[in-house]
Design an enzyme around this catalytic site. Structure first.
Site, PDB file in Angstrom:
ATOM      1  N   SER A  96      24.243  43.176 -21.166  1.00 23.91           N
ATOM      2  CA  SER A  96      24.364  44.571 -20.719  1.00 23.91           C
ATOM      3  C   SER A  96      25.755  45.054 -21.084  1.00 23.91           C
ATOM      4  O   SER A  96      26.744  44.665 -20.453  1.00 23.91           O
ATOM      5  CB  SER A  96      24.141  44.675 -19.203  1.00 23.91           C
ATOM      6  OG  SER A  96      22.824  44.301 -18.864  1.00 23.91           O
ATOM      7  N   LYS A 171      19.367  50.578 -19.624  1.00 24.43           N
ATOM      8  CA  LYS A 171      19.896  49.587 -18.678  1.00 24.43           C
ATOM      9  C   LYS A 171      20.921  50.211 -17.740  1.00 24.43           C
ATOM     10  O   LYS A 171      20.969  49.897 -16.546  1.00 24.43           O
ATOM     11  CB  LYS A 171      20.524  48.416 -19.432  1.00 24.43           C
ATOM     12  CG  LYS A 171      21.089  47.323 -18.511  1.00 24.43           C
ATOM     13  CD  LYS A 171      20.030  46.733 -17.592  1.00 24.43           C
ATOM     14  CE  LYS A 171      20.615  45.769 -16.566  1.00 24.43           C
ATOM     15  NZ  LYS A 171      21.016  44.477 -17.145  1.00 24.43           N
ATOM     16  N   LYS A 239      31.014  46.376 -13.590  1.00 24.91           N
ATOM     17  CA  LYS A 239      31.089  46.666 -15.022  1.00 24.91           C
ATOM     18  C   LYS A 239      29.977  47.631 -15.440  1.00 24.91           C
ATOM     19  O   LYS A 239      30.207  48.602 -16.177  1.00 24.91           O
ATOM     20  CB  LYS A 239      31.003  45.355 -15.798  1.00 24.91           C
ATOM     21  CG  LYS A 239      30.941  45.491 -17.310  1.00 24.91           C
ATOM     22  CD  LYS A 239      29.514  45.399 -17.842  1.00 24.91           C
ATOM     23  CE  LYS A 239      28.886  44.051 -17.553  1.00 24.91           C
ATOM     24  NZ  LYS A 239      27.525  43.927 -18.146  1.00 24.91           N
TER      25      LYS A 239
END
Length: 291
Positions: A96, A171, A239
């Site tokens: 990701s 995502k 993140k």
């Protein structure tokens, strides 16, 4: 069956690589943590001493790494994947990362004759263990179809969502929703318990109605028990929330709820909970009410 080089054997990657071995693929794996490589060998995979050894002779290379800098280094570096593989190899990044990093890798791959997909996943550690992940893939349709048999050994919901970088954008949307739902479940728990209502019974009712969701299904028991063993760490979700906010800025849209939830995740990390499961956002919500 394919000859697969698998780079990144962490919480998710280790189970994914093992599932590919069980499906009959020849999987050679590498990780900077030697114990992770040993676990793959115990599962029937082939250990590699370095990145070059993992991708030597591979038809497909899969990367499953923490963040954009690691993926860029492993793929684009002077001793990276693109420098080591032959033209025609299919490179599938299942990390990701930022959409722009995925597009940069796709451009570099095309220059070397390497086909590239960005295919991040959702489903957490249990999804990786059970090969029930959701896979959102960006890239050329023909490359997606070539990768489909591998994806089917890893997940259940497998969708080609668009061009290079599109998988990462989907995502990001997934991660902002997951964090938002965790935040709301946390608030529901705090409200129920502060009001003297049994949390388990209250959440049981919520799970059966319109408020039902996968977070309640998978994490309500551990959240009520305040058990936060990592399936997906706060550090990684922090993140991902940064990627979501950066993507919103790039697209010129406002995501106000995402901004608030990102601050809850950031607070959890700042309070030292980065290594805990992302459901530890509950600890921040409790602290706000001095619970």
């Amino acid at each position: 069956m394919s000859r697969i080089g698998f780079i990144g054997l962490g919480i998710m990657g280790s189970h994914m690589a093992a599932n590919l071995v069980r499906a009959g693929h020849s999987v050679t794996g590498y990780d900077v943590v030697p114990a992770a490589v040993d676990r793959l060998a115990q599962a029937g995979g082939k250990p590699a001493a370095d990145l070059a050894g993992a991708v030597d002779g591979a038809e497909v290379v899969i990367t499953m790494l923490p963040d954009s800098p690691q993926v860029a280094e492993v793929v684009l570096g002077p001793n990276g994947v693109l420098a080591a593989v032959r033209p025609g190899v299919l490179l599938i990044d299942m990390s990701s990362i930022a959409p722009e990093t995925s597009r940069e890798i796709a451009t570099a791959g095309a220059e070397r004759g390497v086909r590239v997909l960005d295919a991040p996943v959702s489903g957490g550690e249990q999804g990786a263990i059970k090969a029930s992940l959701s896979i959102m893939a960006g890239g050329d349709a023909a490359d997606f179809e070539a990768a489909r048999p591998i994806f089917e050994d890893l997940g259940r919901t497998i969708v080609h969502v668009g061009g290079h970088g599109a998988g990462q954008t989907v995502k990001a949307a997934n991660q902002l929703m997951v964090a938002g739902i965790i935040g709301l479940v946390s608030e529901a728990i705090v409200l129920l318990e502060a009001s003297g209502v049994d949390g388990e019974r209250g959440l049981e009712v919520l799970a059966g109605g319109l408020a039902g969701n996968r977070i309640l299904d998978l994490k309500s028991t551990t959240m009520l028990a305040r058990r936060f063993e990592p399936g997906f760490r706060i550090d990684l979700h922090h993140k991902d929330m940064g990627i979501a906010l950066a993507s919103a800025r790039a697209a010129g849209v406002a995501l106000p709820l995402t901004g608030v939830v990102a601050q809850l995740v950031a607070a959890a990390r700042a309070q030292g909970h980065g290594s805990l499961d992302h459901s530890a956002v509950l600890k921040v919500v409790e602290q706000l009410s001095a619970r």
